[in-house]
Design a protein around this motif. Sequence first.
Motif, PDB file in Angstrom:
ATOM      1  N   LEU A   1       0.830  -1.204   0.000  1.00  0.00           N
ATOM      2  CA  LEU A   1       0.000   0.000   0.000  1.00  0.00           C
ATOM      3  C   LEU A   1       0.866   1.257   0.000  1.00  0.00           C
ATOM      4  O   LEU A   1       0.550   2.241  -0.686  1.00  0.00           O
ATOM      5  N   MET A   2       1.955   1.232   0.736  1.00  0.00           N
ATOM      6  CA  MET A   2       2.855   2.389   0.753  1.00  0.00           C
ATOM      7  C   MET A   2       3.478   2.619  -0.618  1.00  0.00           C
ATOM      8  O   MET A   2       3.570   3.755  -1.087  1.00  0.00           O
ATOM      9  N   LEU A   3       3.900   1.540  -1.273  1.00  0.00           N
ATOM     10  CA  LEU A   3       4.510   1.673  -2.593  1.00  0.00           C
ATOM     11  C   LEU A   3       3.494   2.138  -3.633  1.00  0.00           C
ATOM     12  O   LEU A   3       3.817   2.940  -4.517  1.00  0.00           O
ATOM     13  N   ALA A   4       2.269   1.638  -3.516  1.00  0.00           N
ATOM     14  CA  ALA A   4       1.255   1.951  -4.515  1.00  0.00           C
ATOM     15  C   ALA A   4       0.720   3.372  -4.386  1.00  0.00           C
ATOM     16  O   ALA A   4       0.298   3.973  -5.375  1.00  0.00           O
ATOM     17  N   ARG A   5       0.758   3.928  -3.178  1.00  0.00           N
ATOM     18  CA  ARG A   5       0.086   5.203  -2.953  1.00  0.00           C
ATOM     19  C   ARG A   5       1.052   6.341  -2.630  1.00  0.00           C
ATOM     20  O   ARG A   5       0.665   7.346  -2.035  1.00  0.00           O
ATOM     21  N   ARG A   6       2.303   6.177  -3.042  1.00  0.00           N
ATOM     22  CA  ARG A   6       3.274   7.238  -2.784  1.00  0.00           C
ATOM     23  C   ARG A   6       2.862   8.559  -3.417  1.00  0.00           C
ATOM     24  O   ARG A   6       3.059   9.629  -2.839  1.00  0.00           O
ATOM     25  N   ALA A   7       2.298   8.483  -4.622  1.00  0.00           N
ATOM     26  CA  ALA A   7       1.914   9.717  -5.314  1.00  0.00           C
ATOM     27  C   ALA A   7       0.620  10.305  -4.763  1.00  0.00           C
ATOM     28  O   ALA A   7       0.389  11.508  -4.864  1.00  0.00           O
ATOM     29  N   ALA A   8      -0.231   9.461  -4.183  1.00  0.00           N
ATOM     30  CA  ALA A   8      -1.540   9.925  -3.729  1.00  0.00           C
ATOM     31  C   ALA A   8      -1.539  10.383  -2.278  1.00  0.00           C
ATOM     32  O   ALA A   8      -2.412  11.145  -1.871  1.00  0.00           O
ATOM     33  N   CYS A   9      -0.569   9.918  -1.486  1.00  0.00           N
ATOM     34  CA  CYS A   9      -0.550  10.233  -0.057  1.00  0.00           C
ATOM     35  C   CYS A   9       0.493  11.303   0.251  1.00  0.00           C
ATOM     36  O   CYS A   9       1.551  11.353  -0.379  1.00  0.00           O
ATOM     37  N   SER A  10       0.199  12.102   1.239  1.00  0.00           N
ATOM     38  CA  SER A  10       1.162  13.104   1.690  1.00  0.00           C
ATOM     39  C   SER A  10       2.291  12.422   2.451  1.00  0.00           C
ATOM     40  O   SER A  10       2.167  11.275   2.891  1.00  0.00           O
ATOM     41  N   THR A  11       3.386  13.149   2.626  1.00  0.00           N
ATOM     42  CA  THR A  11       4.526  12.596   3.361  1.00  0.00           C
ATOM     43  C   THR A  11       4.150  12.261   4.796  1.00  0.00           C
ATOM     44  O   THR A  11       4.558  11.228   5.334  1.00  0.00           O
ATOM     45  N   SER A  12       3.357  13.122   5.415  1.00  0.00           N
ATOM     46  CA  SER A  12       2.953  12.871   6.801  1.00  0.00           C
ATOM     47  C   SER A  12       2.091  11.619   6.907  1.00  0.00           C
ATOM     48  O   SER A  12       2.220  10.847   7.861  1.00  0.00           O
ATOM     49  N   ARG A  13       1.222  11.401   5.924  1.00  0.00           N
ATOM     50  CA  ARG A  13       0.386  10.201   5.953  1.00  0.00           C
ATOM     51  C   ARG A  13       1.230   8.951   5.757  1.00  0.00           C
ATOM     52  O   ARG A  13       1.035   7.946   6.447  1.00  0.00           O
ATOM     53  N   LEU A  14       2.169   8.999   4.820  1.00  0.00           N
ATOM     54  CA  LEU A  14       3.043   7.847   4.589  1.00  0.00           C
ATOM     55  C   LEU A  14       3.887   7.543   5.821  1.00  0.00           C
ATOM     56  O   LEU A  14       4.006   6.381   6.238  1.00  0.00           O
ATOM     57  N   ASN A  15       4.466   8.585   6.411  1.00  0.00           N
ATOM     58  CA  ASN A  15       5.303   8.379   7.595  1.00  0.00           C
ATOM     59  C   ASN A  15       4.478   7.873   8.779  1.00  0.00           C
ATOM     60  O   ASN A  15       4.917   6.993   9.526  1.00  0.00           O
ATOM     61  N   GLY A  16       3.284   8.438   8.948  1.00  0.00           N
ATOM     62  CA  GLY A  16       2.425   7.989  10.041  1.00  0.00           C
ATOM     63  C   GLY A  16       1.984   6.549   9.866  1.00  0.00           C
ATOM     64  O   GLY A  16       1.983   5.763  10.816  1.00  0.00           O
ATOM     65  N   GLY A  17       1.604   6.195   8.631  1.00  0.00           N
ATOM     66  CA  GLY A  17       1.205   4.817   8.364  1.00  0.00           C
ATOM     67  C   GLY A  17       2.347   3.845   8.561  1.00  0.00           C
ATOM     68  O   GLY A  17       2.168   2.754   9.119  1.00  0.00           O
ATOM     69  N   ALA A  18       3.546   4.241   8.115  1.00  0.00           N
ATOM     70  CA  ALA A  18       4.715   3.374   8.281  1.00  0.00           C
ATOM     71  C   ALA A  18       5.063   3.196   9.756  1.00  0.00           C
ATOM     72  O   ALA A  18       5.393   2.089  10.202  1.00  0.00           O
TER      73      ALA A  18
END
Length: 244
Positions: free
Chosen positions: A128-145
């Motif tokens: 999900l992180m790889l697929a949604r890198r363009a759609a998610c903000s950096t804060s969302r990616l970092n928080g999810g990770a």
Amino acid sequence: MTAAVLQSPRLHRIREAVAARPRLWLAVTLGFPVVYYLGMFAALLIRFQALPNYTETFDWFGNVAEIIRSTPDWSDIWPIIGQEWLFEVGRMNYDYGAGISEWSLYINPTKFGLILILGALTATVVNLMLARRAACSTSRLNGGAAAGGLGAALVGMTNVTLAWVVCCATPSWVVGLAILGLGVSTSLWLEQFGWWIEYAGFGLLLASLYVLSGEPKGPDGTPAATAGGHDDHHIPNTAMGASR
């Protein structure tokens, strides 16, 4: 209600992310238990500076059948089965008669199943992180990770299958904490919170999936969704199972 959940945009994005990289998802799912148990075995070798000198295989299927036959109450059957071992490797000290197991690593099919589920959830977070890198903000990616990583660590910690004679040879997840250097009495005291820690870990993993599968925002901050309820960041597949 069930149909609404199955057709939700978030679940659609999760399925799409897994389908975009099926080989990666399968590799992480199946590889996670292998790395997990090899890591525990390596920790034992490093901690005790000694190689194992015995292995033992148990008749898990036969034991389960006997438990089912001899236990009258079904509510007691599952907890008993959950404690059955399939394989054990460790070091025996023969200085005292027939010998006593100083330390061991054992494979418990019930806990192995939980680790396999943990691997599948971790693989889904990675996809999900790889697929949604363009759609998610950096804060969302970092928080999810961060949520996914902490959740995986908590679940993994509470499913450690080690035994050590210093901890009365009682196989428990807290033995891993004692082996890593935490006081034995403190480790044994923490055992009562094992279920809550494990539930919290799975909760964090699910929260990570929820955050990462959220609807992307457009340039003006409004949801960038299609009329069908799904975002327009479709993930095309290549012949190798990875996104273009």
